[in-house]
Design a protein around this motif. Structure first.
Motif, short mmCIF file in Angstrom:
data_model
loop_
_atom_site.label_atom_id
_atom_site.label_comp_id
_atom_site.label_asym_id
_atom_site.label_seq_id
_atom_site.Cartn_x
_atom_site.Cartn_y
_atom_site.Cartn_z
N PHE A 155 -11.67 19.32 17.04
CA PHE A 155 -11.12 18.51 18.17
C PHE A 155 -12.24 18.54 19.45
CE2 PHE A 155 -7.21 20.04 16.06
CZ PHE A 155 -6.94 18.87 15.61
N ASP A 194 -14.62 16.62 20.43
CA ASP A 194 -15.04 15.20 19.93
C ASP A 194 -16.38 15.06 20.61
OD1 ASP A 194 -12.73 14.14 18.81
OD2 ASP A 194 -11.94 14.56 20.56
N LEU A 195 -16.78 15.81 21.84
CA LEU A 195 -17.95 15.70 22.36
C LEU A 195 -19.31 15.99 21.56
CD1 LEU A 195 -17.10 16.47 26.07
CD2 LEU A 195 -17.20 14.32 25.19
N ALA A 222 -18.72 16.98 18.33
CA ALA A 222 -18.88 16.55 16.81
C ALA A 222 -19.46 15.18 16.85
CB ALA A 222 -17.53 16.60 16.35
N SER A 223 -19.44 14.37 17.79
CA SER A 223 -19.92 13.27 17.77
C SER A 223 -21.31 13.15 17.80
CB SER A 223 -19.26 12.08 18.70
OG SER A 223 -17.94 12.04 18.37
N GLY A 241 -23.18 14.29 15.27
CA GLY A 241 -23.60 12.93 13.91
C GLY A 241 -24.83 12.58 14.46
N LEU A 242 -25.02 12.08 15.74
CA LEU A 242 -26.17 11.29 16.16
C LEU A 242 -27.50 12.37 15.84
CD1 LEU A 242 -24.90 10.01 19.69
CD2 LEU A 242 -25.40 8.59 17.69
N ARG A 260 -28.45 12.61 12.48
CA ARG A 260 -29.39 11.12 12.46
C ARG A 260 -30.95 11.51 12.66
NH1 ARG A 260 -28.20 4.99 13.83
NH2 ARG A 260 -28.57 5.79 15.83
N ARG A 283 -23.91 20.05 9.26
CA ARG A 283 -22.78 20.11 10.25
C ARG A 283 -21.53 20.86 9.84
NH1 ARG A 283 -21.68 13.65 11.31
NH2 ARG A 283 -20.33 14.52 12.80
N GLY A 302 -21.03 8.87 12.05
CA GLY A 302 -21.43 10.06 12.64
C GLY A 302 -20.45 10.47 13.83
N SER A 345 -16.76 11.50 15.47
CA SER A 345 -15.77 12.57 14.93
C SER A 345 -14.66 11.96 14.46
CB SER A 345 -15.61 13.78 16.03
OG SER A 345 -14.79 13.14 17.09
N THR A 348 -11.83 13.27 14.53
CA THR A 348 -10.86 13.42 15.43
C THR A 348 -10.75 12.44 16.68
OG1 THR A 348 -11.98 15.29 16.25
CG2 THR A 348 -10.39 15.77 14.77
N ASN A 360 -16.68 9.15 25.22
CA ASN A 360 -17.52 9.71 24.30
C ASN A 360 -17.89 8.55 23.20
OD1 ASN A 360 -18.91 11.92 22.88
ND2 ASN A 360 -17.29 11.81 21.48
#
Lengths: 377, 467
Positions: free
Chosen positions: A326, A328-329, A331-332, A335-336, A339, A350, B128, B130, B132, B168
């Motif tokens: 949870f 998200d900041l 987690a996302s 992803g970047l 990459r 990850r 990529g 999230s 959630t 985000n």
């Protein structure tokens, strides 16, 4: 090393007790963007709020909803379980949505659990962008906090005192950096878990005590390095992270954790606070402009450059991009980062985890083994 | 993403869907009935829109035109800006920039297509983002990240300080798509001068950003025209808001969607004005007859949706409310706080914006104030129980609109509200409003099927003896 480890693993420690014995107040803060020098300038010990050592989240879950990061929940639970009895106050910064809602959850919980009510409770509003007006806003927020501390603790924080506190905390940062340098050797002279304990302790101890202890740690490991076998060099990046067990799990798999790019620690070591600029400006520059958290939107380029520099500095062979579920900041952003880093041939994994829990150890160990196998080939 | 999905551009599919829907509704009754045989998956939605004749048709036309604008923006030499529902696009339209608003573009296929936007939501995770994160953007965003739409030129969002998961998503998209980005950042405070000054400076930086991206200066005349039209629309919205206070509420539940989706997609356009005028006529007609806006004409319970609505496939939530006799008293999305709004007569929440048109500075200040009161931006930027924030608003609305209960509907991605909805609900209960927290995802039925959501709602209404 004992006091350092105590401060890293436990919420209460001898340094805090000694501080309290002199009737000096202790204030907890939630986020690495809170300028701790300000507290110390007023004779108040700032300690980073953490939630290690709890065994459930039942009370926190009664206030927070289910889709919330377990870090602020763990802090709330610690408070409810009377593990943060040393606090005389708390500063809630709006680091992220989960963390800023601790303000309401804590206040509401205090009605049901009166021991949670703290005499000093302050909300710090930190901008999520960098601009002229956000700089001014941040300086204003520092001033408001200063006024609140003055009024409540009956102190009078002066610019000279802040300047002295900046110098003192910079000494801590320099010491941490020296210890971090021991990790750059191959094999490192200090284990990742011991080195990270030092970073954590810096945010849970009085700076003078910390510096004495950290200097001893440096002496010990620089002259008598830990026996560490060669292994893949791992850097950990991502969500707020103060769980030594994750490092221990990775190191138990045969890797060496040689650096962290997380918000526990960097406020002490990434950059020194300027001693030349006016103190409040200097605090703003440090805590707002160099913040490595993705809560500062539109600053991905800055953060990836910082991460790449860290990877180069510690000669990492792979990067663990972890996030609390949870969050998200991060987690996302992970992803970047994955990459971009993989494109440059830097292996990444990850990992999503829960805060402070060891229930994940088996799964994490298995994933780390697979990752280490990949990067060892 | 499945290869066959990638064969069809997302915006083109939406464009086709909206044109077919519009043509069907414009046809004769017989043609329309015949067409329904060919639309088994959104028959309920079409029927719902068809029920209200002119407002339904005008709404579909408004959406159709908005999608067309996006499709052909570049052909017409216009720039495209990806943005969010809580950003008021008046300034974009004044600069000839076409807004692509992620949330309504997620809602439309969600209620219209058999598989909703699942494939596009999933693609965001592949890219990529999230899993959630908030589903309200992910439906349309996946298509943009996958390159299945007319590409955007830049990104603007205004959820910094308001909603991290929203902000985000846009920050992520800017990095992923390598697009210029601008954020409006909001302090947790609201009406004090320091906050307003911060917002004013921020908005002026936004205009500088827009001018640099478009290579044009802000057109004063177009902006004035846009604000005048917005003022006209605000007056109409206020009328509808006032009617909604009546018992029974003469507003059909689906009109709430028309009110805010129109505002998000086409604010300050004549199409939205026409829609609101038509809605006003329908509502007035119901009110004159003392009729409820529900199809049955019988209002059994009045529910205030304190956050957002629920967008199940085929718009089943709206039909559920209609069938169950639940009157919808609006949500955080349908109220925008112009200073003449009837709900601002209540002293507790008197915090409206006033549109000023004298000078460019006045107009920019008006835009700033409008934006500062956008859904979410106003009410969840600060601690929920402080002045002008969520609790105060919700309680004032519940009292003014004589709500029998309060419903929270959101998404698991909403870190902000899930961070305090439990104490919030306890407070609303304490004030005498039975409150139901929906654990479903307003945009993704895979989290909880609509059947389960409806059962839980029905149970709430029954157990709390509301119907």
């Amino acid at each position: 090393m004992d006091l350092i480890k105590q401060a890293a693993f436990e919420l209460q420690n001898e340094s805090i007790s000694a501080w309290k014995q002199n009737d000096h107040p202790v204030v907890g803060y939630t986020c690495s963007q809170v300028p701790l020098e300000l507290f110390y300038a007023g004779g108040i010990l700032p300690v980073r709020l953490r939630g290690v050592g709890i065994h459930g989240l039942d009370i926190a879950d009664a206030y927070y909803g289910p889709f919330i990061c377990s870090f602020p929940k763990a802090i709330l639970q610690s408070m409810a379980e009377k593990k943060l009895k040393h606090l005389d106050g708390a500063v809630i910064a709006d680091g992220c949505d989960s963390m800023r809602r601790m303000d309401e959850c804590w206040r509401r919980a205090s009605k049901d659990y009166p021991h949670m009510a703290l005499p000093f409770f302050h909300y710090m509003n930190i901008p999520r962008k960098i601009s002229d007006h956000s700089r001014d806003w941040f300086v204003d927020e520092i001033k408001q906090l200063q006024t609140a501390l003055n009024a409540h603790f009956k102190v009078s924080i002066t610019l000279e005192q802040i300047q002295k506190a900046i110098q003192l905390y910079n000494e801590s940062r320099k010491l941490i950096e020296k210890i971090e340098d021991l990790r750059k050797f191959n094999p490192p002279k200090i284990t990742g878990s011991d080195a990270f304990c030092v970073s954590l302790a810096a945010e849970s101890m009085a700076p003078e005590t910390f510096q004495k202890q950290a200097a001893a740690v440096y002496e010990q490991f620089s002259s008598n390095p830990a026996e560490i076998a060669d292994g893949p060099r791992i850097l950990i990046s991502g969500s707020a992270y103060d769980d030594i067990h994750l490092i221990q799990t990775i190191e138990a798999s045969g890797a060496n954790v040689v650096g962290e790019n997380v918000c526990f620690g960097p406020s002490h070591r990434a950059n020194l606070v300027s001693e030349k600029h006016p103190p409040l400006e200097a605090l703003m520059e440090h805590y707002l402009l160099t913040c490595p958290c993705p809560r500062m939107f539109g600053r991905f380029d800055y953060r990836i450059a910082l991460l790449k520099e860290n990877i180069r500095n510690v000669k990492a062979n792979g990067v663990v991009l972890q996030n609390i579920r949870f969050c998200d900041l991060h987690a996302s952003e992970n992803g970047l980062l994955e990459r971009e880093l993989e494109k440059e041939g830097i292996p990444c994994i990850r990992l999503e985890r829960e805060y402070g829990s060891q229930t994940d150890t088996g799964r994490l160990r298995m994933r780390m083994d697979a990752f280490l196998e990949r990067i060892s080939q | 993403m499945r290869p066959e999905i990638q064969e069809y551009p997302f915006d083109w599919m939406l464009h086709k869907s909206m044109h077919i829907a519009f043509d069907s509704l414009k046809g004769s009754k017989k043609e329309y009935q015949y067409m329904l045989n060919y639309m088994p998956y959104f028959k309920g939605l079409m029927d719902l829109l068809g029920k209200y004749d002119e407002p339904g048709i005008l709404f579909v036309e408004l959406v159709k035109d908005a999608v067309d604008e996006i499709m052909f923006a570049h052909d017409q030499g216009k720039k495209i800006c990806m943005t969010t529902f809580c950003f008021s696009p008046i300034v974009l339209l004044a600069m000839d920039v076409v807004p692509v608003v992620m949330e309504p573009l997620t809602v439309l296929p969600t209620i219209l297509w058999k598989r909703g936007t699942y494939d596009f939501m999933n693609f965001c995770i592949e890219a990529g983002l999230s899993e959630t994160s908030c589903s309200s953007q992910r439906g349309a965003l996946g298509a943009y990240l996958a390159g299945l739409c007319e590409p955007v030129d830049f990104i603007i969002f205004d959820s910094g300080g308001v909603c991290d998961t929203n902000a985000n998503v846009f920050a992520f998209s800017a990095s992923y798509l390598n697009k210029p980005i601008f954020q409006l950042d909001y302090p947790a405070s609201f009406l004090d001068e320091r906050t307003r000054e911060y917002q004013r400076k921020d908005f002026r930086e936004l205009i500088a950003f827009l001018e640099s991206q478009t290579g044009k200066k802000l057109d004063q005349d177009r902006l004035r025209k846009g604000l005048e039209e917005t003022h006209k629309q605000d007056l109409l919205l206020s009328q509808i808001d006032e009617y909604q206070m009546l018992k029974p509420n003469p507003l059909p539940p689906i009109f709430n969607l028309f009110m805010y989706a129109g505002r998000f997609l086409a604010t300050s356009t004549p199409g939205y004005t026409r829609l609101l005028e038509s809605m006003c006529r329908t509502v007035k007609n119901n009110a004159d007859q003392g009729k409820s806006g529900l199809q049955s004409g019988k209002e059994k319970c009045r529910a205030l949706f304190c956050y957002i609505d629920h967008y199940s496939s085929d718009a089943r939530m709206w039909n559920f409310l209609d069938d169950t006799g639940i009157s919808h008293l609006g949500s955080i999305l349908s109220r925008f706080f112009p200073d003449h709004a009837p709900y601002l007569q209540n002293e507790d929440i008197n915090s409206g914006y006033h549109i000023q048109l004298n000078t460019l500075d006045d107009m920019i200040d008006s835009l700033t104030e409008i934006n500062a009161r956008s859904p979410m931006v106003k009410s969840i930027r600060g601690p929920y129980d402080t002045p002008y924030m969520w609790l105060e608003d919700a309680l004032a609305f519940a009292r003014l609109y004589q709500a029998d209960c309060i419903i929270y509907s959101g998404t698991p991605g909403c870190r902000n509200t899930w961070g305090m909805v439990k104490p919030f609900a306890r407070d609303t209960e304490k004030h005498g409003f039975p409150t139901h927290i929906m654990y479903s995802d307003a945009f993704d039925e895979r989290v909880e099927s609509f059947e389960t959501t409806a059962l839980r709602l029905a149970e709430f209404f029954r157990v709390r003896q509301l119907i």
